[in-house]
Write a protein that holds these residues in place. Structure first.
Motif, PDB file in Angstrom:
ATOM      1  N   GLY A  18       0.821  -1.194   0.000  1.00 19.95           N
ATOM      2  CA  GLY A  18       0.000   0.000   0.000  1.00 19.95           C
ATOM      3  C   GLY A  18       0.857   1.247   0.000  1.00 19.95           C
ATOM      4  N   PRO A  19       0.221   2.421   0.084  1.00 26.70           N
ATOM      5  CA  PRO A  19       0.958   3.691   0.044  1.00 26.70           C
ATOM      6  C   PRO A  19       2.023   3.820   1.125  1.00 26.70           C
ATOM      7  CG  PRO A  19      -1.407   4.087  -0.119  1.00 26.70           C
ATOM      8  CD  PRO A  19      -1.218   2.627   0.174  1.00 26.70           C
ATOM      9  N   LYS A  20       1.802   3.222   2.275  1.00 27.78           N
ATOM     10  CA  LYS A  20       2.794   3.346   3.340  1.00 27.78           C
ATOM     11  C   LYS A  20       4.072   2.572   3.016  1.00 27.78           C
ATOM     12  CE  LYS A  20       0.029   4.876   7.185  1.00 27.78           C
ATOM     13  NZ  LYS A  20      -0.291   4.655   8.595  1.00 27.78           N
ATOM     14  N   GLY A  21       4.009   1.662   2.064  1.00 29.05           N
ATOM     15  CA  GLY A  21       5.222   0.995   1.592  1.00 29.05           C
ATOM     16  C   GLY A  21       6.144   1.995   0.920  1.00 29.05           C
ATOM     17  N   ASP A  22       5.565   2.953   0.214  1.00 24.69           N
ATOM     18  CA  ASP A  22       6.360   4.004  -0.419  1.00 24.69           C
ATOM     19  C   ASP A  22       6.991   4.920   0.623  1.00 24.69           C
ATOM     20  OD1 ASP A  22       5.794   3.104  -2.990  1.00 24.69           O
ATOM     21  OD2 ASP A  22       4.028   4.374  -3.176  1.00 24.69           O
ATOM     22  N   LEU A  23       6.309   5.109   1.746  1.00 24.18           N
ATOM     23  CA  LEU A  23       6.860   5.969   2.793  1.00 24.18           C
ATOM     24  C   LEU A  23       8.014   5.272   3.501  1.00 24.18           C
ATOM     25  CD1 LEU A  23       3.507   7.470   3.994  1.00 24.18           C
ATOM     26  CD2 LEU A  23       5.167   8.415   2.386  1.00 24.18           C
ATOM     27  N   TRP A  24       7.955   3.948   3.589  1.00 20.94           N
ATOM     28  CA  TRP A  24       9.112   3.185   4.075  1.00 20.94           C
ATOM     29  C   TRP A  24      10.291   3.457   3.139  1.00 20.94           C
ATOM     30  CZ3 TRP A  24      10.510  -0.036   8.071  1.00 20.94           C
ATOM     31  CH2 TRP A  24      11.669  -0.786   7.875  1.00 20.94           C
ATOM     32  N   PHE A  65      12.199  12.131  11.883  1.00 22.25           N
ATOM     33  CA  PHE A  65      11.509  11.988  10.597  1.00 22.25           C
ATOM     34  C   PHE A  65      11.738  10.588  10.023  1.00 22.25           C
ATOM     35  CE2 PHE A  65      11.423  12.227   5.958  1.00 22.25           C
ATOM     36  CZ  PHE A  65      10.150  12.750   5.743  1.00 22.25           C
ATOM     37  N   LEU A  66      12.993  10.145  10.022  1.00 20.54           N
ATOM     38  CA  LEU A  66      13.303   8.808   9.514  1.00 20.54           C
ATOM     39  C   LEU A  66      12.602   7.734  10.341  1.00 20.54           C
ATOM     40  CD1 LEU A  66      17.096   9.243   8.690  1.00 20.54           C
ATOM     41  CD2 LEU A  66      15.177   9.165   7.069  1.00 20.54           C
ATOM     42  N   SER A  67      12.547   7.936  11.635  1.00 18.70           N
ATOM     43  CA  SER A  67      11.864   6.984  12.509  1.00 18.70           C
ATOM     44  C   SER A  67      10.376   6.897  12.164  1.00 18.70           C
ATOM     45  CB  SER A  67      12.043   7.400  13.971  1.00 18.70           C
ATOM     46  OG  SER A  67      11.265   6.591  14.815  1.00 18.70           O
ATOM     47  N   CYS A  68       9.783   8.026  11.853  1.00 19.08           N
ATOM     48  CA  CYS A  68       8.358   8.040  11.482  1.00 19.08           C
ATOM     49  C   CYS A  68       8.117   7.306  10.167  1.00 19.08           C
ATOM     50  CB  CYS A  68       7.856   9.477  11.377  1.00 19.08           C
ATOM     51  SG  CYS A  68       7.836  10.357  12.957  1.00 19.08           S
ATOM     52  N   CYS A  69       9.081   7.359   9.266  1.00 19.61           N
ATOM     53  CA  CYS A  69       8.982   6.654   7.974  1.00 19.61           C
ATOM     54  C   CYS A  69       9.258   5.166   8.131  1.00 19.61           C
ATOM     55  CB  CYS A  69      10.002   7.206   6.978  1.00 19.61           C
ATOM     56  SG  CYS A  69       9.724   8.881   6.434  1.00 19.61           S
ATOM     57  N   LEU A  70      10.133   4.807   9.056  1.00 19.02           N
ATOM     58  CA  LEU A  70      10.653   3.448   9.132  1.00 19.02           C
ATOM     59  C   LEU A  70      10.076   2.625  10.281  1.00 19.02           C
ATOM     60  CD1 LEU A  70      14.361   4.262   8.226  1.00 19.02           C
ATOM     61  CD2 LEU A  70      12.624   3.195   6.762  1.00 19.02           C
ATOM     62  N   GLN A  71       8.825   2.848  10.581  1.00 23.54           N
ATOM     63  CA  GLN A  71       8.151   2.001  11.558  1.00 23.54           C
ATOM     64  C   GLN A  71       7.855   0.656  10.898  1.00 23.54           C
ATOM     65  OE1 GLN A  71       7.369   2.630  14.859  1.00 23.54           O
ATOM     66  NE2 GLN A  71       8.692   4.413  14.517  1.00 23.54           N
ATOM     67  N   THR A  72       8.319  -0.437  11.498  1.00 24.04           N
ATOM     68  CA  THR A  72       8.094  -1.745  10.876  1.00 24.04           C
ATOM     69  C   THR A  72       6.614  -2.112  10.867  1.00 24.04           C
ATOM     70  OG1 THR A  72       8.634  -2.834  12.959  1.00 24.04           O
ATOM     71  CG2 THR A  72      10.389  -2.668  11.334  1.00 24.04           C
ATOM     72  N   ASN A  73       5.877  -1.658  11.862  1.00 21.90           N
ATOM     73  CA  ASN A  73       4.439  -1.880  11.872  1.00 21.90           C
ATOM     74  C   ASN A  73       3.792  -0.810  10.999  1.00 21.90           C
ATOM     75  OD1 ASN A  73       1.662  -1.864  12.464  1.00 21.90           O
ATOM     76  ND2 ASN A  73       2.026  -2.684  14.513  1.00 21.90           N
ATOM     77  N   GLU A  74       3.201  -1.228   9.907  1.00 23.67           N
ATOM     78  CA  GLU A  74       2.617  -0.290   8.940  1.00 23.67           C
ATOM     79  C   GLU A  74       1.584   0.629   9.586  1.00 23.67           C
ATOM     80  OE1 GLU A  74       0.431  -0.466   4.573  1.00 23.67           O
ATOM     81  OE2 GLU A  74       0.675  -2.300   5.731  1.00 23.67           O
ATOM     82  N   GLU A  75       0.865   0.155  10.565  1.00 24.74           N
ATOM     83  CA  GLU A  75      -0.161   0.987  11.227  1.00 24.74           C
ATOM     84  C   GLU A  75       0.470   2.139  12.003  1.00 24.74           C
ATOM     85  OE1 GLU A  75      -2.805  -1.428  13.527  1.00 24.74           O
ATOM     86  OE2 GLU A  75      -3.239  -2.753  11.834  1.00 24.74           O
ATOM     87  N   TRP A  76       1.686   1.958  12.478  1.00 25.88           N
ATOM     88  CA  TRP A  76       2.361   3.006  13.250  1.00 25.88           C
ATOM     89  C   TRP A  76       3.111   3.974  12.340  1.00 25.88           C
ATOM     90  CZ3 TRP A  76       4.989  -0.735  17.210  1.00 25.88           C
ATOM     91  CH2 TRP A  76       3.999  -1.303  18.021  1.00 25.88           C
ATOM     92  N   PRO A 127       8.134  18.496  11.685  1.00 21.91           N
ATOM     93  CA  PRO A 127       9.035  19.653  11.794  1.00 21.91           C
ATOM     94  C   PRO A 127      10.220  19.616  10.835  1.00 21.91           C
ATOM     95  CG  PRO A 127       8.422  18.883  13.973  1.00 21.91           C
ATOM     96  CD  PRO A 127       7.860  17.884  12.991  1.00 21.91           C
ATOM     97  N   PHE A 128      10.726  18.427  10.512  1.00 21.51           N
ATOM     98  CA  PHE A 128      11.851  18.339   9.574  1.00 21.51           C
ATOM     99  C   PHE A 128      11.457  18.886   8.210  1.00 21.51           C
ATOM    100  CE2 PHE A 128      14.357  16.013   6.374  1.00 21.51           C
ATOM    101  CZ  PHE A 128      15.620  16.449   6.734  1.00 21.51           C
ATOM    102  N   VAL A 129      10.272  18.565   7.753  1.00 21.99           N
ATOM    103  CA  VAL A 129       9.788  19.040   6.447  1.00 21.99           C
ATOM    104  C   VAL A 129       9.313  20.487   6.560  1.00 21.99           C
ATOM    105  CG1 VAL A 129       8.070  18.674   4.622  1.00 21.99           C
ATOM    106  CG2 VAL A 129       9.174  16.711   5.708  1.00 21.99           C
ATOM    107  N   ALA A 130       8.570  20.775   7.619  1.00 26.74           N
ATOM    108  CA  ALA A 130       8.002  22.115   7.787  1.00 26.74           C
ATOM    109  C   ALA A 130       9.075  23.188   7.929  1.00 26.74           C
ATOM    110  CB  ALA A 130       7.072  22.133   9.004  1.00 26.74           C
ATOM    111  N   SER A 131      10.249  22.827   8.438  1.00 28.25           N
ATOM    112  CA  SER A 131      11.310  23.817   8.643  1.00 28.25           C
ATOM    113  C   SER A 131      12.238  23.953   7.430  1.00 28.25           C
ATOM    114  CB  SER A 131      12.134  23.453   9.879  1.00 28.25           C
ATOM    115  OG  SER A 131      12.861  22.258   9.640  1.00 28.25           O
TER     116      SER A 131
END
Length: 116
Positions: free
Chosen positions: A12-18, A67-78, A89-93
């Motif tokens: 799904g789309p979250k695979g791309d975010l990984w 930011f990387l941690s938010c992308c690389l959660q092994t549990n797709e729901e998280w 904040p990493f993107v917003a700044s």
């Protein structure tokens, strides 16, 4: 590959975010995570919760690490959604893309000078 893909779950789309998180690590470390592992070992690491990590995390800002941690959660729901990541904040700044123009011009000029 995202952990859900490795374990045979639907993509799904979250695979791309990984993948975005993996590319982020590649950009700052100039190396693919688990590059020295065999493809099977790398997949096994992902399937068992082996989230890729920065080798020297203290060299990078807390904002980038989060930011990387938010992308690389092994549990797709998280794992954060694209909408959530855009508010991080990493993107917003980040500076506007136009701030790269002087850097690109300088690199182009340097390349032209070395050709002469």
């Amino acid at each position: 590959m995202a952990p859900e893909v490795v374990t045979g779950q639907p993509y799904g789309p979250k695979g791309d975010l990984w993948s975005l998180g993996i590319v982020g690590i590649e950009m700052v470390e100039r190396e693919v995570p688990h590059w020295n592992e065999s493809p099977i070992s790398a997949e096994l690491l992902l399937a068992t919760g082996g989230t890729p990590q920065l080798r020297q995390p203290k060299l990078f800002s807390a904002s980038l690490r989060d930011f990387l941690s938010c992308c690389l959660q092994t549990n797709e729901e998280w794992r954060w959604s694209a909408k959530e990541l855009l508010q991080h904040p990493f993107v917003a700044s980040a500076e506007p893309v136009s701030s790269l123009v002087p850097l690109l011009i300088a690199v182009k000029k340097r390349k032209e000078e070395t050709r002469m």
